[in-house]
Design a protein around this motif. Sequence first.
Motif, mmCIF file in Angstrom:
data_model
loop_
_atom_site.group_PDB
_atom_site.id
_atom_site.type_symbol
_atom_site.label_atom_id
_atom_site.label_comp_id
_atom_site.label_asym_id
_atom_site.label_seq_id
_atom_site.Cartn_x
_atom_site.Cartn_y
_atom_site.Cartn_z
ATOM 1 N N MET A 92 39.618 -13.689 49.722
ATOM 2 C CA MET A 92 38.731 -13.890 50.858
ATOM 3 C C MET A 92 39.482 -13.807 52.175
ATOM 4 S SD MET A 92 35.691 -14.440 51.844
ATOM 5 C CE MET A 92 34.775 -15.059 53.203
ATOM 6 N N GLY A 93 40.805 -14.086 52.153
ATOM 7 C CA GLY A 93 41.578 -14.101 53.381
ATOM 8 C C GLY A 93 41.528 -12.788 54.145
ATOM 9 N N ARG A 94 41.726 -11.666 53.450
ATOM 10 C CA ARG A 94 41.723 -10.363 54.110
ATOM 11 C C ARG A 94 40.346 -10.042 54.662
ATOM 12 N NH1 ARG A 94 43.717 -5.548 55.179
ATOM 13 N NH2 ARG A 94 42.838 -3.626 54.384
ATOM 14 N N ALA A 95 39.313 -10.288 53.897
ATOM 15 C CA ALA A 95 37.947 -10.011 54.357
ATOM 16 C C ALA A 95 37.626 -10.843 55.594
ATOM 17 C CB ALA A 95 36.948 -10.297 53.242
ATOM 18 N N LYS A 96 38.069 -12.099 55.581
ATOM 19 C CA LYS A 96 37.817 -12.976 56.724
ATOM 20 C C LYS A 96 38.520 -12.446 57.966
ATOM 21 C CE LYS A 96 39.714 -17.020 56.783
ATOM 22 N NZ LYS A 96 40.084 -18.426 56.577
ATOM 23 N N GLU A 97 39.761 -11.999 57.824
ATOM 24 C CA GLU A 97 40.508 -11.469 58.970
ATOM 25 C C GLU A 97 39.863 -10.204 59.522
ATOM 26 O OE1 GLU A 97 42.798 -13.091 60.671
ATOM 27 O OE2 GLU A 97 42.403 -14.682 59.224
ATOM 28 N N ILE A 98 39.378 -9.348 58.640
ATOM 29 C CA ILE A 98 38.680 -8.127 59.069
ATOM 30 C C ILE A 98 37.422 -8.500 59.829
ATOM 31 C CG2 ILE A 98 37.399 -6.108 58.251
ATOM 32 C CD1 ILE A 98 39.496 -5.945 55.952
ATOM 33 N N LEU A 99 36.665 -9.439 59.297
ATOM 34 C CA LEU A 99 35.438 -9.884 59.955
ATOM 35 C C LEU A 99 35.740 -10.464 61.337
ATOM 36 C CD1 LEU A 99 32.405 -10.414 59.944
ATOM 37 C CD2 LEU A 99 32.866 -12.530 58.700
ATOM 38 N N LYS A 100 36.771 -11.300 61.423
ATOM 39 C CA LYS A 100 37.131 -11.910 62.705
ATOM 40 C C LYS A 100 37.506 -10.841 63.735
ATOM 41 C CE LYS A 100 39.751 -15.697 62.305
ATOM 42 N NZ LYS A 100 40.765 -16.601 61.712
ATOM 43 N N LYS A 101 38.236 -9.807 63.308
ATOM 44 C CA LYS A 101 38.612 -8.731 64.218
ATOM 45 C C LYS A 101 37.363 -7.997 64.691
ATOM 46 C CE LYS A 101 40.841 -4.311 64.766
ATOM 47 N NZ LYS A 101 39.766 -3.905 65.655
ATOM 48 N N GLU A 102 36.461 -7.702 63.768
ATOM 49 C CA GLU A 102 35.235 -7.001 64.143
ATOM 50 C C GLU A 102 34.391 -7.835 65.106
ATOM 51 O OE1 GLU A 102 33.159 -5.522 60.717
ATOM 52 O OE2 GLU A 102 34.874 -4.340 60.064
ATOM 53 N N LEU A 103 34.361 -9.140 64.890
ATOM 54 C CA LEU A 103 33.609 -10.015 65.794
ATOM 55 C C LEU A 103 34.207 -9.986 67.196
ATOM 56 C CD1 LEU A 103 32.906 -13.073 63.500
ATOM 57 C CD2 LEU A 103 31.217 -11.527 64.498
ATOM 58 N N ARG A 104 35.535 -9.993 67.298
ATOM 59 C CA ARG A 104 36.186 -9.956 68.614
ATOM 60 C C ARG A 104 35.865 -8.672 69.361
ATOM 61 N NH1 ARG A 104 40.470 -12.449 65.645
ATOM 62 N NH2 ARG A 104 41.408 -10.419 65.299
ATOM 63 N N ASP A 105 35.572 -7.603 68.633
ATOM 64 C CA ASP A 105 35.272 -6.318 69.255
ATOM 65 C C ASP A 105 33.838 -6.235 69.785
ATOM 66 O OD1 ASP A 105 37.845 -5.485 68.708
ATOM 67 O OD2 ASP A 105 37.299 -4.362 66.904
ATOM 68 N N LEU A 106 32.992 -7.197 69.406
ATOM 69 C CA LEU A 106 31.604 -7.204 69.876
ATOM 70 C C LEU A 106 31.505 -7.659 71.321
ATOM 71 C CD1 LEU A 106 29.745 -8.881 66.863
ATOM 72 C CD2 LEU A 106 29.742 -6.449 67.462
ATOM 73 N N GLU A 107 30.425 -7.253 71.968
ATOM 74 C CA GLU A 107 30.122 -7.744 73.312
ATOM 75 C C GLU A 107 29.842 -9.244 73.219
ATOM 76 O OE1 GLU A 107 30.200 -6.079 76.254
ATOM 77 O OE2 GLU A 107 31.076 -4.470 75.056
ATOM 78 N N PRO A 108 30.103 -10.005 74.282
ATOM 79 C CA PRO A 108 29.908 -11.460 74.251
ATOM 80 C C PRO A 108 28.509 -11.889 73.791
ATOM 81 C CG PRO A 108 31.153 -10.876 76.187
ATOM 82 C CD PRO A 108 30.721 -9.579 75.547
ATOM 83 N N ALA A 109 27.479 -11.247 74.265
ATOM 84 C CA ALA A 109 26.119 -11.638 73.868
ATOM 85 C C ALA A 109 25.908 -11.426 72.366
ATOM 86 C CB ALA A 109 25.079 -10.865 74.672
ATOM 87 N N ASP A 110 26.467 -10.346 71.846
ATOM 88 C CA ASP A 110 26.340 -10.080 70.409
ATOM 89 C C ASP A 110 27.129 -11.100 69.597
ATOM 90 O OD1 ASP A 110 24.690 -7.878 70.837
ATOM 91 O OD2 ASP A 110 26.383 -6.486 70.924
#
Length: 82
Positions: free
Chosen positions: A1-19
């Motif tokens: 789960m660690g790798r998937a979580k890190e990928i998700l966190k990176k993708e979230l950081r790339d979103l616009e603030p409202a998203d």
Amino acid sequence: MGRAKEILKKELRDLEPADRAEVAEDALKSLDGTAYGELSPAWEEEIQRRLRAVDDGTAELIPGDDVFREIEAELRARRGRG
């Protein structure tokens, strides 16, 4: 789960603030009834107020990197005093 979580966190950081705020709201809602408990009405109201501020452009948004730099500087300063 660690790798998937890190990928998700990176993708979230790339979103616009409202998203990111919308995703965060959905994530918090998914915790209702779990071991984390439910949010108090006061916190729910505060979250909604902050989401409205982001949506209407009145929130002062600070990049996460800036926030972490400030926290790290504060921690270094406190350690230097102690």
